[in-house]
Design a protein around this motif. Structure first.
Motif: not given
Ligand SMILES: [Zn+2]
Ligand SMILES: [Zn+2]
Length: 731
Positions: A167, A207-208, A211-212, A220, A226, A387, A389, A391, A621
């Protein structure tokens, strides 16, 4: 007036060791009474079934054991495979690596592990890479060295990569790391993309997260774990208004109860001041300050005393928040509010030992919007429920070129060994680099035309100006920090002592230049007893090189170079008697730097609550935090700029500015609160009043016009001092 919020203890969900685990490891686990929590076994199973895994359970839930079994299995079941473990820089001396080493030592495998950080000498690195199957390192070392022959040889048989705290790989840093991982996959596994074995990651709640991982690592098919099966201690949050008396009273309680306590303060200088005040209030108790900027041996000494329990009260910045092995503490007292919710959670996570409850005391300033909210019932929950995000983006223009060139330098770029080349913006970048004669197409792919050396990924918070005490350099300061925090005649506290600052200048001008040294000189006893506090007054002025207004929109978005100037005009000294004296500099002290900026020009005045909602959007975001981007606003203009040292945060914001403005507006309008809350217009770092009523005012002026013009400013244009003109569609 105290608000209390309790989080109950949980009992946890222990499970059996999976059957496939090697008998030797199972026997060891039985002997040592090791029963995994459900989430640990889930990570092992995912890895065993051939998948990547990502674990997002809270701090203290046993991530190290989750990592360690796949490492042990890999070491036992094969002879020549390699394992790379990437931890953040500060964590390299931490509990996880120690625990991991201890676990491996119990299987007589500790000799297979090598730790490489910035302090590891070259000869030692060569030795470790030649002899070790597990290398523990940090992102900076990896980025700067993986293209070297000794690393490439080692990486060829990489079969497992462990990456902790993903993160934190967010915003600008995340965008750099997105390239670092793609470069790594190319060098690992014999140049075949994604043939480098499995990846196990750990992260704080995101959050995702999947996706991160896709953005960050181009991977993937990752199993997300979690739900924590770990037992957790009960936590009690107490919120009371800050006052010196309340602070002293809460520390007194902790000292009486013999509770080991961390007192958190935001800045290095408030850490020093609070430590000093507490030492005066409790002369019987040893109270120490801890922060970055202290010499390594002093910090290690404090860490040891905390671990061993001999030091009961420490005052610290977030430098002690994560990663450093100090064991669990009983209580955290927040004398300051951290700048954002994620740091608050990290610091609070320091409280709590196995099987014992934890107390977190928050003392916000009641006269700030955030303080008023936290003192209400529900304020802390709202903060804890946020929470974040993360990027990571490949197209950041500041980062793209130099990472692409590095990638080409490490191995000629071909679509087969670099699938990233299929991406249209990257093909365009390649074409441009080719036109600029920086890369050339050869028979085996694109290669750079000249030698490429890796740039530094480190945040350049510290600079070139030496801070001197007794002829020894104790820190390095950026020009801005030297000017605003170490102005001549300013008083600072360092490790409990008062000093006066002097600039030893070699040039005749009053502004800061590279040739300055800042010297701290001891005060006489008399002075240190009477002078309590000095405070510089700071103005930040932002000057545009050039601005562009548009005819058909009510607001304009402009990107370009900005000149940021920190300016100190006078010092105010407050004496113990309450008397004040001020000294005005005959010429103001200036520290300027040129950086990337983005400015939104508004047709009508805007409350800075709107700026906050924009920042919250950027954080939630895009994962761009306030440590990466600075903000400056006047009634009609909002400016974001990269902090000292080029970073590229502005480019991330600029890429998304349309949707950021739209969703910041939506955030304010759709929030159910009456006067503004932590989900819409209140941020933790701002002390000024905000008005939710006024914020939409600007939002509505933006609302009907969904047309935003982004106009990059050519870098070497003449400055246009006249400033922007702005016309609305209506007039
Ligand atoms: Zn709200
Ligand atoms: Zn503000």
């Amino acid at each position: 007036m105290t608000t209390t919020y309790r989080i109950d203890a949980t009992s946890g969900n222990p499970v059996a060791i999976p059957n496939w685990v090697h008998p030797r490891i199972r026997a060891w686990a039985e002997q040592n009474n090791i029963t995994p929590w459900s989430h640990q076994a889930q990570v092992w199973d995912a890895w065993h079934d051939g998948f990547d895994a990502c674990v997002t359970t809270p701090t203290g839930s046993g991530k190290t054991l989750a990592f360690t079994i796949p490492i042990l299995e890999t070491l036992i079941n094969s002879q020549d495979t390699h394992i790379l473990a990437i931890f953040p820089l500060k964590a390299l001396a931490n509990d996880q690596i120690n625990t991991m080493r201890q676990l491996l030592a119990q299987h007589e495998m500790a000799h297979l592990v090598g730790v490489i950080d910035g302090d590891t000498p070259h000869a030692e690195r060569v030795h470790l890479l030649a002899t070790r199957r597990v290398i523990v390192t940090n992102p900076y070392i990896l980025h700067a060295n993986m293209g070297k022959d000794i690393w490439r040889a080692w990486l060829k048989t990489l079969t497992l990569t462990i990456c902790d705290e993903i993160h934190t790989y967010s915003g600008v840093f995340g965008s750099e790391m997105a390239w670092v991982f793609r470069r790594l996959w190319r060098l690992a596994g014999r140049g075949l993309w994604n043939q480098s074995g499995r990846v196990i990651t750990a992260s704080a709640t995101l959050a995702d997260p999947l996706g991160h991982i896709l953005d960050l690592m181009d991977r993937d098919g990752v199993v997300l774990v979690d739900r924590s099966g770990a037992a957790t201690p009960a936590r009690t949050w107490l919120v009371a208004p800050f006052s010196p008396d309340n602070l002293i009273a809460s520390i007194e309680q902790q000292i009486r109860a013999n509770a080991q306590t961390l007192v958190y303060a935001n800045t290095r200088s408030s850490v020093e001041q609070i430590a000093r005040q507490l030492s005066v209030a409790f002369p019987e108790t040893v109270i120490k300050a801890y922060r970055s900027g202290y010499p390594q041996p002093i910090r290690e000494g404090i860490e040891r005393e905390l671990r061993e329990g001999t030091l009961r009260v420490v005052v610290s910045t977030s430098a002690l928040a994560t990663g450093i092995d100090i064991g669990g503490l009983d209580t955290v007292v927040m004398a300051d509010l951290p700048p954002d919710a994620s740091i608050l959670k990290q610091v609070a996570g320091r409280a709590g030992r196995r099987g014992q409850g934890a107390t977190i005391i928050v003392l916000p300033n009641p006269n700030t919007p955030v303080g008023a909210l936290l003192l209400n019932r529900g304020g802390i929950q709202q903060l804890l429920n946020r929470t974040a995000a993360a990027s990571a983006q490949l197209h950041n223009p500041v980062i793209l070129d130099r990472q692409l060139l590095l990638m080409a330098a490490e191995l000629p770029l071909l679509p087969t060994n670099a699938p990233v080349m299929a991406d249209l913006p990257i093909r365009r970048a390649l074409r441009r680099l080719e036109a600029e004669n920086k890369i050339v197409l050869k028979s085996d792919g694109f290669a750079p035309t000249h030698r490429i050396a890796p740039h530094s990924l480190m945040i350049q918070a510290d600079g070139s100006i030496p801070l001197i005490l007794d002829d020894e350099i104790i820190d390095r300061l950026s020009k801005e920090r030297a000017t605003t925090q170490y102005a001549p005649q300013h008083l600072v506290t360092y490790r409990g002592q008062s000093y006066r600052c002097f600039w030893t200048k070699q040039s005749a001008t009053a502004s800061m230049s590279e040739s300055f040294r800042v010297e701290l000189r001891h005060l006489t006893t008399e002075e240190s007893a009477t002078i309590m506090h000095t405070q510089p007054s700071i103005h930040r002025t932002v000057t545009y090189q050039r601005s562009i207004a548009t005819e058909n929109s009510a607001f304009a978005v402009i990107t370009g170079d900005v000149l940021v100037t920190a300016r100190v005009e006078k010092l105010i000294t407050t004496y113990a008697t309450g008397e004040r004296a001020s000294k005005t500099y005959s010429r103001p002290l200036l520290a300027s730097y040129k950086t990337r900026g983005l400015s939104i020009q508004l047709a009508s005045p805007v409350d800075h609550g709107f700026v906050h909602s924009l920042l919250l959007e950027a954080e939630d975001r895009l994962g761009v935090s306030s440590s990466e981007v600075a903000e400056y606003h006047t009634a009609n203009q909002i400016t974001f700029y990269d902090r000292d040292g080029e970073r590229g945060a502005v480019d991330i914001i600029s890429d998304h500015i349309d949707s950021l403005i739209a969703s910041a507006r939506q955030r304010i309008i759709s929030c159910g609160c009456a006067r503004g809350c932590l989900n819409c217009v209140v941020v933790m770092h701002c002390k000024d009043d905000v008005s939710k009523d006024l914020a939409p005012h600007a939002v509505y002026s933006l609302a009907d016009r969904d047309h935003v013009v982004l106009q990059p400013v050519p870098k070497d244009d003449e400055p246009d001092r006249a400033g922007p003109t702005l016309r609305t569609r209506n007039g």
